[in-house]
Design an enzyme around this catalytic site. Structure first.
Site, mmCIF file in Angstrom:
data_model
loop_
_atom_site.group_PDB
_atom_site.id
_atom_site.type_symbol
_atom_site.label_atom_id
_atom_site.label_comp_id
_atom_site.label_asym_id
_atom_site.label_seq_id
_atom_site.Cartn_x
_atom_site.Cartn_y
_atom_site.Cartn_z
ATOM 1 N N CYS A 86 38.622 41.420 37.115
ATOM 2 C CA CYS A 86 39.186 40.308 37.881
ATOM 3 C C CYS A 86 39.760 40.871 39.167
ATOM 4 O O CYS A 86 40.585 41.798 39.127
ATOM 5 C CB CYS A 86 40.266 39.610 37.062
ATOM 6 S SG CYS A 86 41.272 38.442 38.007
ATOM 7 N N CYS A 197 35.795 37.332 43.825
ATOM 8 C CA CYS A 197 36.203 36.834 42.513
ATOM 9 C C CYS A 197 34.988 37.000 41.613
ATOM 10 O O CYS A 197 33.868 36.622 42.001
ATOM 11 C CB CYS A 197 36.620 35.364 42.574
ATOM 12 S SG CYS A 197 36.904 34.621 40.937
#
Length: 281
Positions: A86, A197
């Site tokens: 992440c 992302c």
């Protein structure tokens, strides 16, 4: 027996490494898939932290608490390497997590250096969560590697949900996605976007459908996979027996999920040949 052969047999008989991944949903699967290509005989644990979804909208205290909780849970499963799959978590707390836990930890950073290198016009975009595009870490990457570029940054939490919906076979709103990407359409000569992302590579097909074929969307997944393979090699000799890897998915329980959504998510991971277990953390 000759020492050389003893050493070789010892390497072959070593158990597979267990490499774990953390993300607040399906995003980190873009990283996992690339790592599996390079390390096909290791064992993998994927922790989808739906209880903490989405990481990109949490304040720093909440995010750190979640990361420490799920990382500690994974440590109890005797993992060898942890991948923070992440961007938001990595750009904010990677150094802290490395200091706290005594195993190799690999992070995901926005591929700004690669985007700047690949861009012919030197006009690039950064597409991430609202938190990621604003972090000091991201700004340092821009300062260090994109000084000669015009940079257009877009922070979009709604695209994270769109990626989740797509991979669960649910409908997504293309007009809403188009609205999020409009700053890139308006930017003159923009030709490359750093996907910052891990959820967003799942939406490249939709980006193309919306007319962004002229943009090179750059994912960090292959680079993270190469780094993970290097860490695995340095950690110890990797598993070389011709046995399929074990793939397990832990999903943290989210009280807002209906039984139907839990069933849909479970089926999604099972279709990827993963053993699925829901846990309360």
């Amino acid at each position: 027996m000759h020492l050389k052969w003893k050493t070789l047999l010892a390497m072959l008989n070593k158990p597979a490494l267990t490499i774990a991944f953390i993300d607040s949903g399906v995003g980190g699967l873009t990283i996992l898939d690339e790592v599996v290509k390079l390390l096909p005989y290791e064992n993998f644990i994927y922790l989808a932290d739906y209880c903490g979804f989405p990481y990109g909208q949490k304040n720093q205290k909440e995010l750190l608490t979640r990361l420490e909780t799920v990382a500690q849970f994974l440590m109890s499963h005797k993992i060898d390497i942890l991948v923070i799959a992440c961007n938001t978590a990595s750009t904010t707390f990677l150094a802290h997590l490395r200091q706290q836990f005594g195993i190799p930890i690999v992070g995901v950073i926005p591929p700004i250096k690669l985007a700047a290198k690949l861009s012919k016009t030197k006009v690039i975009g950064i597409l991430g969560t609202s938190t990621t595009v604003k972090t000091a870490y991201t700004q340092k990457l821009i300062d260090d590697f994109a000084q000669g570029c015009q940079v257009v940054s877009v922070g979009s939490p709604s695209l994270v949900e769109a990626a989740e919906r797509k991979l669960q076979g649910l409908s997504i709103d293309l007009s809403a996605i188009a609205a999020q990407l409009e700053p890139f359409r308006q930017a003159k000569n923009l030709d490359t976007v750093a996907l910052s992302c891990t959820h967003f590579p799942h939406l490249i097909e939709e980006f193309r459908q919306l007319g962004f074929n002229y943009i090179n969307f750059v994912s960090p997944a292959e680079g993270v996979a190469r780094q993970t393979a290097l860490v695995a090699k340095a950690h110890r000799a990797t598993h070389s027996q011709d046995k399929p890897s074990v793939m397990k998915a832990f999903c943290t329980k989210n009280i807002s999920f209906t039984k139907e959504r839990v069933a849909e998510i479970t089926l999604f991971y099972e279709k990827r040949s993963m053993i699925v277990e829901w846990v309360s953390l």
